[in-house]
Scaffold this motif. Structure first.
Motif, PDB file in Angstrom:
ATOM      1  N   LEU A 275       0.823  -1.209   0.000  1.00 20.33           N
ATOM      2  CA  LEU A 275       0.000   0.000   0.000  1.00 20.33           C
ATOM      3  C   LEU A 275       0.858   1.261   0.000  1.00 20.33           C
ATOM      4  O   LEU A 275       0.562   2.231  -0.707  1.00 20.33           O
ATOM      5  N   TRP A 276       1.952   1.228   0.755  1.00 20.44           N
ATOM      6  CA  TRP A 276       2.815   2.412   0.844  1.00 20.44           C
ATOM      7  C   TRP A 276       3.738   2.574  -0.361  1.00 20.44           C
ATOM      8  O   TRP A 276       4.437   3.576  -0.488  1.00 20.44           O
ATOM      9  N   MET A 277       3.738   1.609  -1.257  1.00 20.50           N
ATOM     10  CA  MET A 277       4.491   1.759  -2.508  1.00 20.50           C
ATOM     11  C   MET A 277       3.757   2.648  -3.505  1.00 20.50           C
ATOM     12  O   MET A 277       4.348   3.107  -4.478  1.00 20.50           O
ATOM     13  N   ARG A 278       2.470   2.894  -3.250  1.00 19.48           N
ATOM     14  CA  ARG A 278       1.681   3.706  -4.194  1.00 19.48           C
ATOM     15  C   ARG A 278       2.221   5.129  -4.332  1.00 19.48           C
ATOM     16  O   ARG A 278       2.437   5.597  -5.458  1.00 19.48           O
ATOM     17  N   PRO A 279       2.437   5.862  -3.226  1.00 14.32           N
ATOM     18  CA  PRO A 279       3.014   7.201  -3.408  1.00 14.32           C
ATOM     19  C   PRO A 279       4.411   7.171  -4.000  1.00 14.32           C
ATOM     20  O   PRO A 279       4.772   8.050  -4.787  1.00 14.32           O
ATOM     21  N   ILE A 280       5.192   6.141  -3.663  1.00 16.37           N
ATOM     22  CA  ILE A 280       6.553   6.040  -4.209  1.00 16.37           C
ATOM     23  C   ILE A 280       6.508   5.814  -5.715  1.00 16.37           C
ATOM     24  O   ILE A 280       7.152   6.524  -6.490  1.00 16.37           O
ATOM     25  N   GLY A 281       5.737   4.810  -6.145  1.00 17.87           N
ATOM     26  CA  GLY A 281       5.628   4.519  -7.572  1.00 17.87           C
ATOM     27  C   GLY A 281       5.004   5.659  -8.349  1.00 17.87           C
ATOM     28  O   GLY A 281       5.447   5.996  -9.452  1.00 17.87           O
ATOM     29  N   GLY A 282       3.966   6.283  -7.772  1.00 14.06           N
ATOM     30  CA  GLY A 282       3.288   7.381  -8.457  1.00 14.06           C
ATOM     31  C   GLY A 282       4.165   8.610  -8.601  1.00 14.06           C
ATOM     32  O   GLY A 282       4.314   9.164  -9.694  1.00 14.06           O
ATOM     33  N   PHE A 283       4.794   9.044  -7.503  1.00 14.03           N
ATOM     34  CA  PHE A 283       5.611  10.261  -7.524  1.00 14.03           C
ATOM     35  C   PHE A 283       6.856  10.093  -8.392  1.00 14.03           C
ATOM     36  O   PHE A 283       7.132  10.907  -9.284  1.00 14.03           O
ATOM     37  N   ILE A 284       7.598   9.026  -8.134  1.00 15.56           N
ATOM     38  CA  ILE A 284       8.857   8.823  -8.873  1.00 15.56           C
ATOM     39  C   ILE A 284       8.570   8.545 -10.345  1.00 15.56           C
ATOM     40  O   ILE A 284       9.249   9.074 -11.237  1.00 15.56           O
ATOM     41  N   GLY A 285       7.554   7.719 -10.619  1.00 14.00           N
ATOM     42  CA  GLY A 285       7.191   7.423 -12.004  1.00 14.00           C
ATOM     43  C   GLY A 285       6.811   8.682 -12.763  1.00 14.00           C
ATOM     44  O   GLY A 285       7.217   8.868 -13.920  1.00 14.00           O
ATOM     45  N   GLY A 286       6.048   9.557 -12.105  1.00 19.39           N
ATOM     46  CA  GLY A 286       5.640  10.799 -12.751  1.00 19.39           C
ATOM     47  C   GLY A 286       6.815  11.707 -13.072  1.00 19.39           C
ATOM     48  O   GLY A 286       6.894  12.292 -14.159  1.00 19.39           O
ATOM     49  N   LEU A 287       7.753  11.826 -12.137  1.00 20.18           N
ATOM     50  CA  LEU A 287       8.938  12.669 -12.359  1.00 20.18           C
ATOM     51  C   LEU A 287       9.795  12.113 -13.492  1.00 20.18           C
ATOM     52  O   LEU A 287      10.287  12.852 -14.352  1.00 20.18           O
ATOM     53  N   LEU A 288       9.982  10.785 -13.497  1.00 22.07           N
ATOM     54  CA  LEU A 288      10.784  10.156 -14.556  1.00 22.07           C
ATOM     55  C   LEU A 288      10.101  10.296 -15.920  1.00 22.07           C
ATOM     56  O   LEU A 288      10.774  10.449 -16.941  1.00 22.07           O
ATOM     57  N   ALA A 289       8.766  10.250 -15.916  1.00 23.28           N
ATOM     58  CA  ALA A 289       8.015  10.365 -17.178  1.00 23.28           C
ATOM     59  C   ALA A 289       8.261  11.717 -17.837  1.00 23.28           C
ATOM     60  O   ALA A 289       8.411  11.802 -19.057  1.00 23.28           O
ATOM     61  N   ASP A 290       8.301  12.777 -17.033  1.00 24.37           N
ATOM     62  CA  ASP A 290       8.553  14.108 -17.594  1.00 24.37           C
ATOM     63  C   ASP A 290      10.004  14.293 -18.008  1.00 24.37           C
ATOM     64  O   ASP A 290      10.298  15.061 -18.920  1.00 24.37           O
ATOM     65  N   LYS A 291      10.892  13.576 -17.343  1.00 23.87           N
ATOM     66  CA  LYS A 291      12.321  13.727 -17.649  1.00 23.87           C
ATOM     67  C   LYS A 291      12.746  12.892 -18.848  1.00 23.87           C
ATOM     68  O   LYS A 291      13.486  13.350 -19.720  1.00 23.87           O
ATOM     69  N   PHE A 292      12.280  11.636 -18.906  1.00 26.50           N
ATOM     70  CA  PHE A 292      12.749  10.717 -19.946  1.00 26.50           C
ATOM     71  C   PHE A 292      11.706  10.402 -21.015  1.00 26.50           C
ATOM     72  O   PHE A 292      12.020   9.773 -22.021  1.00 26.50           O
ATOM     73  N   GLY A 293      10.471  10.810 -20.788  1.00 19.97           N
ATOM     74  CA  GLY A 293       9.416  10.535 -21.764  1.00 19.97           C
ATOM     75  C   GLY A 293       8.331   9.664 -21.158  1.00 19.97           C
ATOM     76  O   GLY A 293       8.623   8.636 -20.538  1.00 19.97           O
TER      77      GLY A 293
END
Length: 420
Positions: A275-293
């Protein structure tokens, strides 16, 4: 950070609060199913019937919700949704008869999807610039998970404090009512905050300099153009495949207990970590998406999650917690990376604001069909392969769907590049 950015992020924070607080009340059964059955004097089939109906309302409410958010103020739709869901909660706290509970669930189905879903997605899309879509949708999903976890912790504290060492129905009833009141009052407060501090769609567009007075109003002719847009269907199909992969999160606990043989306490502990992986996956994934595509991150997340699912199905279960616990944690991170970034693809095909809500509704209808299809599919798998074999077959099938999703993202990326 400039004043305009602070204003923008505060509005995003309020939308995240709204998204994280509206559904826990409706899905109270996740933590309090047995208590609900006892307090409301209901049978499990009655409860399941209500949730099946609300599931159908969800699926068929997505597309109309898009139309509503294009015709009416998305901000006001959000506030109205939260207010009436909260009012329904206050009624629910009176422990009404079963017939009235059915009415309450019907109202919740309307106000949590029909008036809410596309409106909150549209506001997030409009608040973020084209180069912020990954981050903003990552914050939306990760933040929603964080809000849900925090509210669940408060609810557990209230419930356990009132019940204490008592196990009588009276104390359970009092505790459940207090929990319902907490969620309902939260919704009413957030509704007021949305009305006070979130800007109207047109005001957001004006500040971005994106309003064209000739074409900023919804027209049915635009719907025809929307249905001719291949990207809409492709985006829906990508979410469909990604959502199938994500859905396995609801079966991981059963898999660990039934197949791997872990005890229920250990499984519950692992699922809290998930359950606590949700903010980690969401936040980090979103930042990487804007940086790398956005498409690159979605592809990587689909491949890794699908590979982990198939690996979990074929590994010897004798390896136990030492292997399956870290595998499940990695899976959870990429589950939530998939969820946190697949909506950011909206920014790649740049739909006009006046048709954006309708597009979100159509994409949602296609993308979230697994809510209806997976239970039927899994009934077939479990009947065919048995309990343990059913989990393995389900994980392998979901992994294969994930690889199909990977291929669809490649096609999507090429189509976007071709139009650029």
């Amino acid at each position: 950070m400039s004043q305009s950015q602070i204003k923008k992020y505060f509005q995003l924070f309020l939308v995240v609060l709204a998204a994280g607080s509206i559904y826990p009340l409706i899905f109270l059964k996740q933590g309090y199913q047995e208590t609900m059955l006892q307090v409301f004097n209901m049978t499990l089939p009655q409860l399941n019937t209500m949730y099946s109906v609300i599931g159908l309302v969800f699926v068929f409410g997505y597309a109309p919700s898009g139309y509503l958010s294009d015709v009416f103020s998305a901000k006001k739709l959000l506030a109205v949704s939260l207010f009436f869901t909260g009012v329904g909660g206050l009624w629910f706290a009176q422990i009404p008869s079963y017939d009235n509970v059915v009415i309450i669930f019907g109202l919740w189905g309307i106000f949590s999807v029909f008036t809410f879903w596309s409106a909150h997605m549209k506001i997030v899309r409009l608040l973020g610039n084209d180069n912020e879509q990954g981050k903003f949708f990552g914050i939306l999903d990760g933040g929603r998970g964080l809000v849900e976890a925090l509210l669940a912790s408060v609810a557990l504290f209230i419930f356990s404090t009132i019940v204490g060492n008592q196990v009588d129905l009276g104390s359970k009833r009092e505790a459940l009512i207090a929990v319902i009141y907490m969620y309902s009052i939260t919704l009413l407060v957030v509704s007021a905050l949305i009305m006070l501090f979130v800007q109207d769609d047109k005001k957001i567009l004006k500040e971005k300099g994106a309003v064209d007075n000739k074409s900023d109003k919804f027209q049915w002719s635009y719907v025809i153009l929307l249905f001719k847009n291949k990207n809409v269907y492709l985006h829906g199909a990508i979410i469909f495949m990604g959502y199938i992969v994500f859905w396995t999160v609801y079966y991981i606990g059963g898999f660990l207990e039934s197949n791997v043989g872990l005890d229920s306490v250990t499984v519950a502990s692992i699922m809290v970590v998930v359950l606590w992986m949700r903010p980690i996956g969401g936040f980090i994934g979103g930042l990487l998406a804007d940086k790398f595509g956005r498409t690159k991150v979605q592809m990587v997340a689909l491949v890794i999650a699908s590979t982990c699912l198939i690996t979990a199905a074929v590994l010897p279960v004798g390896l136990g917690k030492a292997v399956f616990f870290p595998l499940v944690v990695v899976l959870a991170i990429f589950f939530y990376t998939i969820r946190g970034t697949y909506w950011s693809l909206l920014g790649d095909y740049k739909l006009e604001a006046f048709i954006l809500g309708t597009a979100i509704g159509v994409v949602s209808f296609i993308g979230y069909l697994p809510d209806v299809l997976i239970p039927i599919f899994n009934t077939f798998l479990w009947n065919t392969f048995g309990a343990q074999g059913g989990y393995n077959a389900y994980f392998i099938a979901s992994g294969l769907f994930g690889f199909v999703g990977f291929l669809l993202v490649i096609v999507f990326a090429k189509m976007i590049k071709k139009k650029a």
